[in-house]
Design a protein around this motif. Structure first.
Motif, PDB file in Angstrom:
ATOM      1  N   THR A 183     -97.052 -77.111 -25.957  1.00  0.00           N
ATOM      2  CA  THR A 183     -95.638 -77.422 -26.166  1.00  0.00           C
ATOM      3  C   THR A 183     -95.111 -78.513 -25.250  1.00  0.00           C
ATOM      4  O   THR A 183     -93.976 -78.951 -25.412  1.00  0.00           O
ATOM      5  CB  THR A 183     -94.779 -76.152 -25.972  1.00  0.00           C
ATOM      6  OG1 THR A 183     -95.009 -75.632 -24.665  1.00  0.00           O
ATOM      7  CG2 THR A 183     -95.121 -75.097 -27.011  1.00  0.00           C
ATOM      8  N   GLN A 201     -90.152 -62.356 -12.262  1.00  0.00           N
ATOM      9  CA  GLN A 201     -89.626 -61.129 -12.868  1.00  0.00           C
ATOM     10  C   GLN A 201     -89.035 -60.185 -11.824  1.00  0.00           C
ATOM     11  O   GLN A 201     -88.943 -58.976 -12.041  1.00  0.00           O
ATOM     12  CB  GLN A 201     -90.743 -60.417 -13.643  1.00  0.00           C
ATOM     13  CG  GLN A 201     -91.384 -61.260 -14.729  1.00  0.00           C
ATOM     14  CD  GLN A 201     -90.400 -61.676 -15.803  1.00  0.00           C
ATOM     15  OE1 GLN A 201     -89.542 -60.897 -16.200  1.00  0.00           O
ATOM     16  NE2 GLN A 201     -90.510 -62.917 -16.270  1.00  0.00           N
ATOM     17  N   GLU A 217     -85.980 -72.767 -15.101  1.00  0.00           N
ATOM     18  CA  GLU A 217     -86.783 -73.216 -16.239  1.00  0.00           C
ATOM     19  C   GLU A 217     -87.761 -72.150 -16.728  1.00  0.00           C
ATOM     20  O   GLU A 217     -88.568 -72.414 -17.617  1.00  0.00           O
ATOM     21  CB  GLU A 217     -87.560 -74.480 -15.856  1.00  0.00           C
ATOM     22  CG  GLU A 217     -86.691 -75.657 -15.430  1.00  0.00           C
ATOM     23  CD  GLU A 217     -85.948 -76.286 -16.598  1.00  0.00           C
ATOM     24  OE1 GLU A 217     -86.425 -76.136 -17.747  1.00  0.00           O
ATOM     25  OE2 GLU A 217     -84.920 -76.943 -16.367  1.00  0.00           O
ATOM     26  N   ASN A 218     -87.702 -70.943 -16.120  1.00  0.00           N
ATOM     27  CA  ASN A 218     -88.663 -69.874 -16.434  1.00  0.00           C
ATOM     28  C   ASN A 218     -90.094 -70.408 -16.343  1.00  0.00           C
ATOM     29  O   ASN A 218     -90.920 -70.211 -17.238  1.00  0.00           O
ATOM     30  CB  ASN A 218     -88.404 -69.296 -17.821  1.00  0.00           C
ATOM     31  CG  ASN A 218     -89.014 -67.906 -18.001  1.00  0.00           C
ATOM     32  OD1 ASN A 218     -89.229 -67.179 -17.030  1.00  0.00           O
ATOM     33  ND2 ASN A 218     -89.299 -67.542 -19.235  1.00  0.00           N
ATOM     34  N   MET A 219     -90.375 -71.070 -15.231  1.00  0.00           N
ATOM     35  CA  MET A 219     -91.593 -71.870 -15.093  1.00  0.00           C
ATOM     36  C   MET A 219     -92.286 -71.600 -13.763  1.00  0.00           C
ATOM     37  O   MET A 219     -91.652 -71.299 -12.745  1.00  0.00           O
ATOM     38  CB  MET A 219     -91.225 -73.353 -15.200  1.00  0.00           C
ATOM     39  CG  MET A 219     -92.384 -74.330 -15.077  1.00  0.00           C
ATOM     40  SD  MET A 219     -91.831 -76.061 -15.218  1.00  0.00           S
ATOM     41  CE  MET A 219     -91.438 -76.160 -16.973  1.00  0.00           C
ATOM     42  N   LYS A 247     -93.405 -61.024 -22.465  1.00  0.00           N
ATOM     43  CA  LYS A 247     -93.011 -61.720 -21.246  1.00  0.00           C
ATOM     44  C   LYS A 247     -94.166 -61.821 -20.263  1.00  0.00           C
ATOM     45  O   LYS A 247     -94.225 -62.721 -19.448  1.00  0.00           O
ATOM     46  CB  LYS A 247     -91.858 -60.985 -20.557  1.00  0.00           C
ATOM     47  CG  LYS A 247     -90.522 -61.025 -21.269  1.00  0.00           C
ATOM     48  CD  LYS A 247     -89.480 -60.302 -20.433  1.00  0.00           C
ATOM     49  CE  LYS A 247     -88.116 -60.312 -21.077  1.00  0.00           C
ATOM     50  NZ  LYS A 247     -87.132 -59.576 -20.245  1.00  0.00           N
ATOM     51  N   SER A 281     -91.234 -57.779 -27.770  1.00  0.00           N
ATOM     52  CA  SER A 281     -90.585 -58.888 -27.090  1.00  0.00           C
ATOM     53  C   SER A 281     -90.733 -58.753 -25.587  1.00  0.00           C
ATOM     54  O   SER A 281     -91.016 -59.709 -24.866  1.00  0.00           O
ATOM     55  CB  SER A 281     -89.106 -58.937 -27.485  1.00  0.00           C
ATOM     56  OG  SER A 281     -88.440 -59.951 -26.777  1.00  0.00           O
ATOM     57  N   TYR A 282     -90.543 -57.517 -25.105  1.00  0.00           N
ATOM     58  CA  TYR A 282     -90.655 -57.265 -23.668  1.00  0.00           C
ATOM     59  C   TYR A 282     -92.077 -57.475 -23.200  1.00  0.00           C
ATOM     60  O   TYR A 282     -92.335 -58.144 -22.198  1.00  0.00           O
ATOM     61  CB  TYR A 282     -90.222 -55.827 -23.371  1.00  0.00           C
ATOM     62  CG  TYR A 282     -90.344 -55.446 -21.908  1.00  0.00           C
ATOM     63  CD1 TYR A 282     -91.400 -54.656 -21.474  1.00  0.00           C
ATOM     64  CD2 TYR A 282     -89.404 -55.887 -20.988  1.00  0.00           C
ATOM     65  CE1 TYR A 282     -91.518 -54.300 -20.148  1.00  0.00           C
ATOM     66  CE2 TYR A 282     -89.516 -55.544 -19.656  1.00  0.00           C
ATOM     67  CZ  TYR A 282     -90.573 -54.734 -19.239  1.00  0.00           C
ATOM     68  OH  TYR A 282     -90.681 -54.395 -17.913  1.00  0.00           O
ATOM     69  N   LYS A 309     -94.867 -71.717 -18.646  1.00  0.00           N
ATOM     70  CA  LYS A 309     -93.469 -71.628 -19.063  1.00  0.00           C
ATOM     71  C   LYS A 309     -93.321 -70.511 -20.087  1.00  0.00           C
ATOM     72  O   LYS A 309     -94.123 -70.418 -21.022  1.00  0.00           O
ATOM     73  CB  LYS A 309     -92.970 -72.953 -19.641  1.00  0.00           C
ATOM     74  CG  LYS A 309     -91.483 -72.924 -20.018  1.00  0.00           C
ATOM     75  CD  LYS A 309     -90.964 -74.291 -20.366  1.00  0.00           C
ATOM     76  CE  LYS A 309     -89.512 -74.232 -20.854  1.00  0.00           C
ATOM     77  NZ  LYS A 309     -88.581 -73.678 -19.847  1.00  0.00           N
ATOM     78  N   ASP A 310     -92.314 -69.667 -19.884  1.00  0.00           N
ATOM     79  CA  ASP A 310     -92.062 -68.534 -20.784  1.00  0.00           C
ATOM     80  C   ASP A 310     -93.299 -67.662 -20.944  1.00  0.00           C
ATOM     81  O   ASP A 310     -93.590 -67.148 -22.038  1.00  0.00           O
ATOM     82  CB  ASP A 310     -91.574 -69.039 -22.151  1.00  0.00           C
ATOM     83  CG  ASP A 310     -90.283 -69.844 -22.048  1.00  0.00           C
ATOM     84  OD1 ASP A 310     -89.489 -69.574 -21.126  1.00  0.00           O
ATOM     85  OD2 ASP A 310     -90.087 -70.757 -22.873  1.00  0.00           O
ATOM     86  N   GLY A 311     -94.052 -67.524 -19.865  1.00  0.00           N
ATOM     87  CA  GLY A 311     -95.201 -66.622 -19.864  1.00  0.00           C
ATOM     88  C   GLY A 311     -96.466 -67.181 -20.481  1.00  0.00           C
ATOM     89  O   GLY A 311     -97.440 -66.447 -20.669  1.00  0.00           O
ATOM     90  N   LYS A 312     -96.484 -68.494 -20.814  1.00  0.00           N
ATOM     91  CA  LYS A 312     -97.664 -69.105 -21.417  1.00  0.00           C
ATOM     92  C   LYS A 312     -98.007 -70.403 -20.694  1.00  0.00           C
ATOM     93  O   LYS A 312     -97.113 -71.105 -20.217  1.00  0.00           O
ATOM     94  CB  LYS A 312     -97.415 -69.389 -22.903  1.00  0.00           C
ATOM     95  CG  LYS A 312     -97.120 -68.155 -23.731  1.00  0.00           C
ATOM     96  CD  LYS A 312     -96.813 -68.508 -25.179  1.00  0.00           C
ATOM     97  CE  LYS A 312     -96.494 -67.264 -26.001  1.00  0.00           C
ATOM     98  NZ  LYS A 312     -96.161 -67.597 -27.409  1.00  0.00           N
TER      99      LYS A 312
END
Length: 358
Positions: free
Chosen positions: A30, A246, A326-328, A19, A15-16, A59-62
């Motif tokens: 998405t 991060q 928005e982790n964006m 990121k 999971s880590y 977004k969210d690392g992708k």
């Protein structure tokens, strides 16, 4: 029990790791078709008074959206113009982490012609008080930045900046200046060997983030032209944004300290003590990052974006926008010589009215 612990540890580890992007970004579909169409029309329609080269959203690392104009690619190194300033400031933060310099150091230690009250912090926050005119094509004859980059002072840009007179007390007047960044990069050069300086951006930043597209021009004195002449691909620039998303960490390594990241995002005090007029009325600035801070009697510059957004912006429409809420990360490269593009329209499409009034 041991098996359960092992499975839990493996899950957390994966999971880590997820990121952070690998050597290549993961692409995922998405973003809604409606938002894709709206962004495509806004950015790439031929009848617009501006030209977008490349655009991507992480977004969210992708990567959730990516589009290029003919002749350009998000994998291709492009001139970043003043986005270079933001990357320069990260290098100064890395140098502080290594104990080479401190943001409270007086510039007089390196350039005796400058006053003792002037510090590295003042340069980072564009509040040196030095007499500097940052004009471009609209007023080339009275432009210090054009004199520095092209006309008579390109051989040693920092030395030219050090000749400028002290117009305001340091820390009291906000004035955007390419000269201040080149002075910072010269100070870094004075603290390490020539070989270490030449390798510094790659060894301590680019290689660690698996950035492979970077090229950085230097003046005749060997000083990186930190104000303007870094070339990166949009995908690699997004890695810089992800590092700050991060809080300065890349996987399990702290590249630049969280304290430095927070300092970079704090409003420069001089913004509040300077009378900004016209379009500049809404400008908010940290330490070589543009902000979206609510200002007294002005509010936010981008009303459809959250207040926590911070941006690396460059001439002709280059932009890398980090949106923690928005982790964006949003990256745009462009040729917008007349500054016709309104970045808030991107936020309006992505977030609608979610952050209006907030």
């Amino acid at each position: 029990m041991k098996l359960l612990i092992a499975i839990t540890f493996l899950f957390l580890s994966n999971s880590y790791a997820a990121k952070f992007p690998a050597s290549k970004w993961t692409l995922t579909d998405t973003l809604s078709p409606e938002k894709k169409d709206a962004l495509t029309h806004l950015l790439f329609d031929k009848d617009k008074p501006y030209f977008t080269k490349s655009f991507l959203i992480v977004k969210d690392g992708k990567i959730i959206f990516e589009k290029d104009n003919q002749g350009f690619s998000s994998l291709q190194a492009q001139k970043m113009w003043s986005v270079s300033k933001t990357v320069s400031s990260i290098l100064i933060g890395i140098a502080q982490k290594q104990g080479l310099i401190n943001k409270d150091d007086q510039i007089n230690k390196f350039y005796q012609s400058l006053g003792k009250d002037l510090t590295i912090t003042h340069l980072l926050q564009m509040s040196s008080g030095l007499d500097w005119k940052e004009t471009y094509e609209t007023n080339p004859l009275d432009s210090d930045v054009l004199k520095m980059l092209y006309i008579s002072n390109y051989k040693n840009m920092a030395s030219f900046v050090a000749t400028k007179e002290q117009k305001y007390k340091p820390g009291t007047h906000f004035n955007y200046s390419s000269g201040e960044t080149n002075l910072l990069m010269s100070i870094l050069q004075k603290k390490v060997s020539r070989k270490d300086y030449e390798d510094f951006p790659w060894k301590h930043l680019f290689n660690k983030l698996q950035i492979s597209s970077a090229t950085w021009e230097r003046d005749h004195s060997g000083n990186f032209i930190g104000s303007s002449y870094l070339y990166l691909s949009p995908r690699d620039l997004a890695r810089i944004g992800f590092l700050y998303l991060q809080n300065g960490k890349w996987k399990d390594e702290e590249i630049v300290s969280k304290d430095w990241v927070n300092f970079s995002k704090n409003l420069a005090p001089a913004v509040l003590t300077t009378e900004l007029k016209g379009k500049k009325k809404w400008d908010s600035y940290g330490a070589h990052w543009w902000l979206n801070t609510k200002l007294p009697n002005a509010g936010k510059k981008h009303k459809n974006a959250p207040e926590d957004i911070f941006m690396a912006l460059g001439h002709h429409g280059q932009a890398m926008m980090v949106v923690p809420s928005e982790n964006m990360i949003i990256v745009r490269t462009a040729d917008d010589r007349e500054d016709k593009f309104d970045r808030n329209k991107i936020f309006k499409i992505l977030f609608k009215d979610k952050y209006v009034g907030k």
